[in-house]
Structures are given as structure tokens and as C-alpha cells.
Design a protein around this motif. Structure first.
Motif, short mmCIF file in Angstrom:
data_model
loop_
_atom_site.label_atom_id
_atom_site.label_comp_id
_atom_site.label_asym_id
_atom_site.label_seq_id
_atom_site.Cartn_x
_atom_site.Cartn_y
_atom_site.Cartn_z
N VAL A 149 0.85 -1.20 0.00
CA VAL A 149 0.00 0.00 0.00
C VAL A 149 0.88 1.26 0.00
N LEU A 150 1.96 1.23 0.79
CA LEU A 150 2.89 2.37 0.77
C LEU A 150 3.51 2.53 -0.62
N ASP A 151 3.79 1.39 -1.28
CA ASP A 151 4.32 1.46 -2.64
C ASP A 151 3.31 2.10 -3.60
N ALA A 152 2.02 1.76 -3.43
CA ALA A 152 0.99 2.34 -4.30
C ALA A 152 0.86 3.85 -4.04
N ILE A 153 0.95 4.24 -2.78
CA ILE A 153 0.91 5.68 -2.45
C ILE A 153 2.11 6.38 -3.08
N THR A 154 3.28 5.73 -2.99
CA THR A 154 4.50 6.31 -3.57
C THR A 154 4.37 6.45 -5.09
N ASP A 155 3.84 5.39 -5.74
CA ASP A 155 3.63 5.45 -7.20
C ASP A 155 2.75 6.64 -7.57
N TRP A 156 1.68 6.82 -6.80
CA TRP A 156 0.76 7.93 -7.07
C TRP A 156 1.50 9.27 -6.92
N LEU A 157 2.29 9.41 -5.85
CA LEU A 157 2.97 10.68 -5.60
C LEU A 157 4.06 10.94 -6.65
N VAL A 158 4.70 9.87 -7.13
CA VAL A 158 5.69 10.04 -8.21
C VAL A 158 5.00 10.58 -9.46
N ALA A 189 2.23 12.22 -9.56
CA ALA A 189 1.70 13.56 -9.28
C ALA A 189 2.79 14.62 -9.33
N THR A 190 4.00 14.28 -8.89
CA THR A 190 5.07 15.28 -8.90
C THR A 190 5.71 15.37 -10.27
N ALA A 191 5.61 14.30 -11.06
CA ALA A 191 6.17 14.35 -12.41
C ALA A 191 5.29 15.19 -13.33
N GLY A 192 4.00 15.31 -12.98
CA GLY A 192 3.04 16.00 -13.87
C GLY A 192 3.19 17.51 -13.80
#
Lengths: 127, 127
Positions: free
Chosen positions: A113-122, A124-127
Motif C-alpha cells: 500500500v505504501l508502494d501504491a501511495i508512492t507510485d501515485w505521488l511520483v 503527481a510530482t512528475a506532472g
């Protein structure tokens, strides 16, 4: 119907005054029910919202479930999960001898779940 | 160092008296930093724990960041995110004209995260 060997899970969340707050938990309930039609899923809340955890468990026990997982949908382990929840579980266990309650970790203790949150934040910050 | 075009993100969590409570957020910070060495990551808290969101943003602005994402690591949208956070953001924006603050959704509004939670619960109930 003999449901003693069937699994049940209670999604246990904090609760809030805003009704919209419960939406993610209702969505997880729907997703789980779609993935596992044979597993009963109930929502329960620590504060403000209903049902309380004891009421959700009582409903499942009345329906015949004897093995119930409790999933605390909290971001992290703090006073609510370390102090409040053990007392609630002790009271529930005292009222339902023979029923097995298994406590799962908090959401923030689950690496995928932490990995999924991290994927989302990556993303979001790349956009 | 010209960092005006570099990205920064603040992971904004509720806060709690128990120091252990912050562990998942520190872990997400480490995961993010490993995945995106060029993106500055700060933690901030609404209550009890430090730093406050305004202090985390001020630190990034002082270092030269002008575009900062705010990721509310809350399970769901309730009074904290609908009422408290907009006021905090208004105050921060008033103090830092020219700095772009972008608010991301709550964890519980991100479908891939709900899918990861569901995957975890499926494996937990199957076990």
C-alpha cells in the motif's frame, strides 16, 4: 445456512461528522465484495459514525460467522489503535466466546500500500 | 543553486501523540526520495507533531522552490481537509505570493491506492 467456516471482515475506520468521509471505505467494501463474493464485509467506526465495531461484529456473529478479521483502515498506529482498539476488542471477545477475532495491521504498515501511495505521488510530482 | 524549476512535495498528515505514528509517512518520504532524487520531500502535520504545514512550505520557499505540491495523507475527505486545510493554504499563499501550491487529493480518493488496499485485504481474508 452453515456459515461457520466462511470468512468475514470488518473494515474499521475512524469516523467523521462529514458523511462524505465514509466514501473511500464504502468503495473498498464494494471492491472487496466484487472480488470475494463469499466473504462478508461490514464497515464499522470508532467515533461519530455508526455502526460501532461491537455492533458490526454482533451482526456477523448472529449470521453465523465465527472467524472475523478486523482491518483498521487508519493511516498509522497511534493511540486509537494501540489503546482504544485493544479495549474494544477485549469487550467484544468477552461478549462472544468462541468467536475468533483477528486484527490486521494498519494501512500504513502494509508495504504494497505504501508502494501504491508512492507510485501515485511520483506520477503527481512528475506532472 | 537555481531550484525555481525543481519540484517539491509536502506530505501532510494528521499528527498524533505517539511518535511511532509518523513512521509510515517517514517511510513514504524515503521511498519518494529514492525514486525521485531531484524532488524535495518534506513532512508536515496538522496537529500535535511538528513541523506545521506553513513551516514546511517556508523552508522549501527559502531554499528556492516556487512550485510545491501538498499531498494530504489522510484516508478520506472530512472536516480537516475541507475546512481546516483550505484556511491553512490561504494563509500560506498570502505569506508567499508567487509561490504555486497545488493540493493533491486524499489517499482515499486515489483509485490505485484503494485497489492496493483491496488486494491486501483479499490476501488477508484468503489466509
Amino acid at each position: 445456512m452453515n456459515t461457520t467456516n466462511k470468512s468475514a471482515i470488518v473494515l474499521f475506520a475512524h469516523g467523521a461528522r462529514d458523511p462524505e468521509w465514509a466514501q473511500p471505505f464504502r468503495k473498498i467494501k464494494r471492491l472487496l465484495e466484487a472480488r470475494q463474493p463469499g466473504v462478508a464485509v461490514e464497515l464499522a467506526f470508532l467515533e461519530i459514525m455508526k455502526p460501532a465495531l461491537a455492533d458490526a461484529v454482533a451482526k456477523l456473529v448472529l449470521t453465523g460467522y465465527r472467524s472475523i478479521k478486523i482491518a483498521p483502515l487508519f493511516m498509522a498506529q497511534g493511540g486509537h489503535l494501540k489503546n482504544d482498539l485493544p479495549k474494544i476488542l477485549d469487550d467484544i471477545r468477552a461478549g462472544h466466546p468462541g468467536v475468533e477475532l483477528t486484527l490486521l495491521p494498519a494501512v500504513g504498515d502494509v508495504d504494497p500500500v505504501l508502494d501504491a501511495i508512492t507510485d501515485w505521488l511520483v506520477s503527481a510530482t512528475a506532472g
